[in-house]
Design a protein around this motif. Structure first.
Motif, PDB file in Angstrom:
ATOM      1  N   SER A 191       6.822   3.950  97.820  1.00 28.34           N
ATOM      2  CA  SER A 191       7.257   5.170  98.485  1.00 28.34           C
ATOM      3  C   SER A 191       7.812   6.086  97.408  1.00 28.34           C
ATOM      4  N   VAL A 213       5.474   3.215 111.971  1.00 30.04           N
ATOM      5  CA  VAL A 213       4.042   3.021 111.756  1.00 30.04           C
ATOM      6  C   VAL A 213       3.828   1.553 111.394  1.00 30.04           C
ATOM      7  N   VAL A 253       3.141   5.886 101.473  1.00 25.66           N
ATOM      8  CA  VAL A 253       4.072   6.821 102.092  1.00 25.66           C
ATOM      9  C   VAL A 253       4.376   7.912 101.081  1.00 25.66           C
ATOM     10  N   ILE A 301      -2.765   5.857 107.345  1.00 22.26           N
ATOM     11  CA  ILE A 301      -3.099   4.763 108.262  1.00 22.26           C
ATOM     12  C   ILE A 301      -4.558   4.313 108.137  1.00 22.26           C
ATOM     13  N   SER A 322      -3.813   0.215 112.687  1.00 26.91           N
ATOM     14  CA  SER A 322      -2.440   0.733 112.726  1.00 26.91           C
ATOM     15  C   SER A 322      -2.041   1.024 114.161  1.00 26.91           C
ATOM     16  N   SER A 375      10.282   1.442 104.138  1.00 22.03           N
ATOM     17  CA  SER A 375       9.018   0.700 104.168  1.00 22.03           C
ATOM     18  C   SER A 375       9.318  -0.792 104.092  1.00 22.03           C
ATOM     19  N   LEU A 378       1.191  -1.364 110.267  1.00 24.78           N
ATOM     20  CA  LEU A 378      -0.062  -1.360 109.506  1.00 24.78           C
ATOM     21  C   LEU A 378      -0.552  -2.780 109.284  1.00 24.78           C
ATOM     22  N   ASP A 406       2.735  -4.658 107.863  1.00 26.40           N
ATOM     23  CA  ASP A 406       3.770  -3.883 107.190  1.00 26.40           C
ATOM     24  C   ASP A 406       4.269  -2.851 108.194  1.00 26.40           C
ATOM     25  N   ARG A 409       1.983  -0.598  96.014  1.00 29.37           N
ATOM     26  CA  ARG A 409       2.323   0.263  97.139  1.00 29.37           C
ATOM     27  C   ARG A 409       3.748   0.746  96.937  1.00 29.37           C
ATOM     28  N   VAL A 432       6.571   1.011 108.507  1.00 30.07           N
ATOM     29  CA  VAL A 432       7.277   2.135 107.893  1.00 30.07           C
ATOM     30  C   VAL A 432       8.083   2.813 108.986  1.00 30.07           C
ATOM     31  N   VAL A 441       2.294   9.096 106.166  1.00 29.71           N
ATOM     32  CA  VAL A 441       2.010   7.663 106.099  1.00 29.71           C
ATOM     33  C   VAL A 441       0.499   7.520 106.297  1.00 29.71           C
ATOM     34  N   ILE A 447      -4.299   3.039 102.536  1.00 28.91           N
ATOM     35  CA  ILE A 447      -3.556   2.575 103.717  1.00 28.91           C
ATOM     36  C   ILE A 447      -2.159   2.089 103.359  1.00 28.91           C
TER      37      ILE A 447
END
Lengths: 453, 453
Positions: free
Chosen positions: B450, A420, B398, B378, A350, A400, A422, A372, B448, A374, B376, B395
């Motif tokens: 949020s 962020v 969020v 990481i 990251s 995201s 990733l 990815d 994944r 965010v 988030v 990983i």
């Protein structure tokens, strides 16, 4: 007066404040009366405009500096962008063609070419005006500034004039000599060559067309990568007999190392820093958010940025380059056309950065193959576009984006975000740009919400 | 051997590596054979265990150090926690009561009390064993270590022995003298008082019960805040006639300033750093991710952490405290019972930190009144609990938490997160803790996502 400022490449001699993407001329280091700071390029631009409000300034530089120049001087300044580096003669030919074909400057007009980084007083710009006048007369083909030497420096080239007057014909040039030879030249009335010269535009265009096969600026720009590297000295100066030199005896400093740069600073501390009273000759230039404390040091420069920390005896500060070269680190901060970014955390899989967008600006519409991302908005307002879908954003909003999804963000006000990144293979090269087409709005969702795009 | 290590309070004399929450004894500064680094407390603990594998070590300290001690020495070490600071006599009385009532040490046994921060060689611990033996005999009530002075220091107290042998009765004590007085004492055979003493547990408990009204350890702990501050010297040493001193002539250093600390370092650079060959006597201790470059410096210590940067002449380094006091900055990094955190960005209405949780650990279950938070992930795996609802995380996940919502996170593996705090009034005081009750699982959401909690 037409002035071309040569804005040179990146350099590490002022590390950690200059780096591969930020050249020394953009470091804000000179305190102004209102308490804010200006950079070398801002200072010289302001000085030129004060000496001649109508001065037409063009910056000759590489693509990588365009964002920083617009950020620091505004959108109004002319920029002659070199598509790649081809030494000084092609650069000056390109800038001259830019003046003729883009700015429509009369070929009978004079042009003054000047490095962007001398630290000088206002009188210097009066000498530039005199240079311009002399060049316009056309009695000589090149008019140079000769700086009255203050010591027998081995760092500069010397100009030997024929006579001792304010304006004189040039007899010969001497490349960087030994101190002993320099002493002798100075005894003969030699002057430092500061890299400033003026010419009539027509004169330079004739030489350019003789040496390079091109029709106009646009054609020259297109052919630029194919040009042979050749210096202005070799292509023009060495072959020219009719050269005049104009003396300048005022303050002139070449701010290429921390030692000379700190001499031009009006105060000892820029940024957060404290010196105890046992310090003398100590300068702190701190771009970090945390303080520097210096105790009992003498003739030392301390400079800190997100790239690293330099603590150097001033005399030793000109030898930092080989050490800096071996650090091989990633770029930790940069100015972009749309604002700036700063790396705030690095992990194996990251990378976290802080992104600041200037009001009215946006990033390119782009996607990443291997990461990815965010975004968390920490201040300001704007909107995002993800795969064509618009959304208003403000403080606390979280966006995201999976790898492959096209995205951009527009800043209505100054907009700050924590980004962020990733993935296993995070690089600046992993970026595909797209054209953004107008699309239907997603509507204004008022509730704070985290969205998976 | 029973040893009580006195682990003193926070201090700024080793800023920026020590601060309000990290004391100098926890800075990892001593290189070990395997290339890793250990702190003062780790070094002395390892040395004690090597001198006496059965040594029973208890650390007497404040609540704020408990996490760091467990992180560095493991869960096995005994800790006598002072609920608040009440000077040395109550602290030693509390630690003694802890040994009797919690550790069930025989009151006829001896206890050696020793500061946690001397830098010593292994022979020192043989002297501690001799101290313990002498105290157990019970012929004298206190047995001290006297360090053979190497120069007439004004920093230490002096012990005047009656005779010149290895073990001697103490005639008198002299508080920190002038250099001239110190010279005279040394001519009379005086020794430095290193703050190490041994006694029979019963002896100390008798004095404790005479001076303080309490029944046992638990009662003393409960009453601790109400105790009068009184030093061990004043309460015990000055009133005692039967005191023995044991000479120690080996290496002994008090690592209280950068000057003395760097003397004990085996290499010049810890962390990322480079020195050119014009440097001499320069030490770099760099806890940042970016390099420090030192050029042409002499007898200078450079220390960098997320709190700030110190560049000091070594002789001046003992005077940093008043400067550091005025910085008034927030804590930028800390070790916690569950791991650690580091502040990576500060804005007016946001604070971004990097949180690292150790495997198997979790934060307190808590909420904030005035700030929203976004996590988030990481690296690593774990689970969050938000308002009683569990969710597995990994990983890229969020998690958004509005102000007021109770939350915690458990680390299955080492878990790293970027935490963005958002609000107008972000303080460490804005935290309400709750007990976490077992509740229904939210199930394992594989996608994944949020989530707004």
């Amino acid at each position: 007066m037409n002035i071309v400022l040569l804005s040179g490449g990146s350099g590490k001699r002022l590390w950690p404040l200059s780096n591969d993407v930020r050249s020394k001329q953009f470091i804000k280091i000179f305190r102004q009366e209102d308490g804010s700071y200006e950079s070398m390029v801002q200072r010289i631009y302001r000085q030129i405009k004060r000496a001649d409000a109508d001065a037409d300034v063009t910056i000759a530089t590489s693509k990588s500096q365009v964002s920083a120049i617009h950020n620091q001087l505004g959108e109004g300044v002319g920029i002659s962008v070199e598509p790649c580096r081809r030494d000084t003669f092609p650069a000056i030919a390109l800038a001259s063609a830019y003046l003729v074909d883009v700015k429509n400057v009369d070929p009978e007009d004079a042009v003054v070419v000047c490095p962007v980084d001398p630290y000088v007083e206002d009188a210097y710009f009066e000498t530039l005006k005199e240079l311009s006048e002399q060049a316009r007369k056309g009695e000589d083909n090149l008019v140079l500034i000769g700086i009255e030497p203050t010591y027998p420096s081995e760092k500069y080239g010397y100009i030997i004039p024929e006579t001792a007057g304010k304006t004189a014909k040039v007899r010969s040039f001497k490349e960087k000599p030994s101190a002993d030879a320099a002493k002798e030249y100075i005894a003969q009335g030699a002057l430092w060559n500061s890299g400033v010269f003026a010419y009539k535009l027509k004169y330079m265009m004739d030489i350019a067309h003789r040496l390079i096969d091109f029709t106009d600026y646009y054609d020259l720009f297109a052919r630029y990568a194919g040009l042979t590297k050749i210096s202005f000295d070799y292509a023009v100066v060495e072959k020219e007999d009719k050269i005049l030199v104009q003396r300048f005896a005022g303050q002139w400093k070449d701010l290429g190392t921390w030692n000379t740069l700190t001499e031009a600073m009006e105060e000892n501390v820029i940024g957060k820093g404290e010196l105890n009273d046992k310090c003398s000759g100590v300068h702190i230039i701190n771009e970090m958010d945390v303080p520097v404390l210096a105790m009992g040091l003498h003739d030392v420069v301390i400079s800190a940025s997100p790239e690293g920390i330099l603590v150097s005896d001033k005399g030793q500060s000109s030898y930092i380059k080989p050490f800096v070269d071996q650090f091989e680190q990633q770029i930790m901060f940069a100015e972009k056309s749309w604002g700036s970014f700063k790396v705030i955390d690095v992990e194996t899989e990251s990378l976290t950065i802080k992104v600041t967008l200037n009001p009215g600006h946006s990033m390119n519409y782009h996607s990443h193959r291997n990461r990815d991302e965010v975004w968390v908005v920490i201040s300001g307002e704007g909107k995002t576009v993800i795969e064509g879908r618009e959304r208003k954003i403000g403080i606390g909003d979280v966006i995201s984006m999976s790898a492959g999804r096209r995205h951009t963000v527009f800043a209505k006000t100054e907009l700050k975000m924590i980004e962020v990144q990733l993935g296993r293979d995070i690089t600046v090269q992993d970026k595909e740009k797209f054209e953004l087409k107008k699309s239907k709005r997603a509507g204004n969702r008022k509730s704070r919400q985290s969205v998976l795009q």
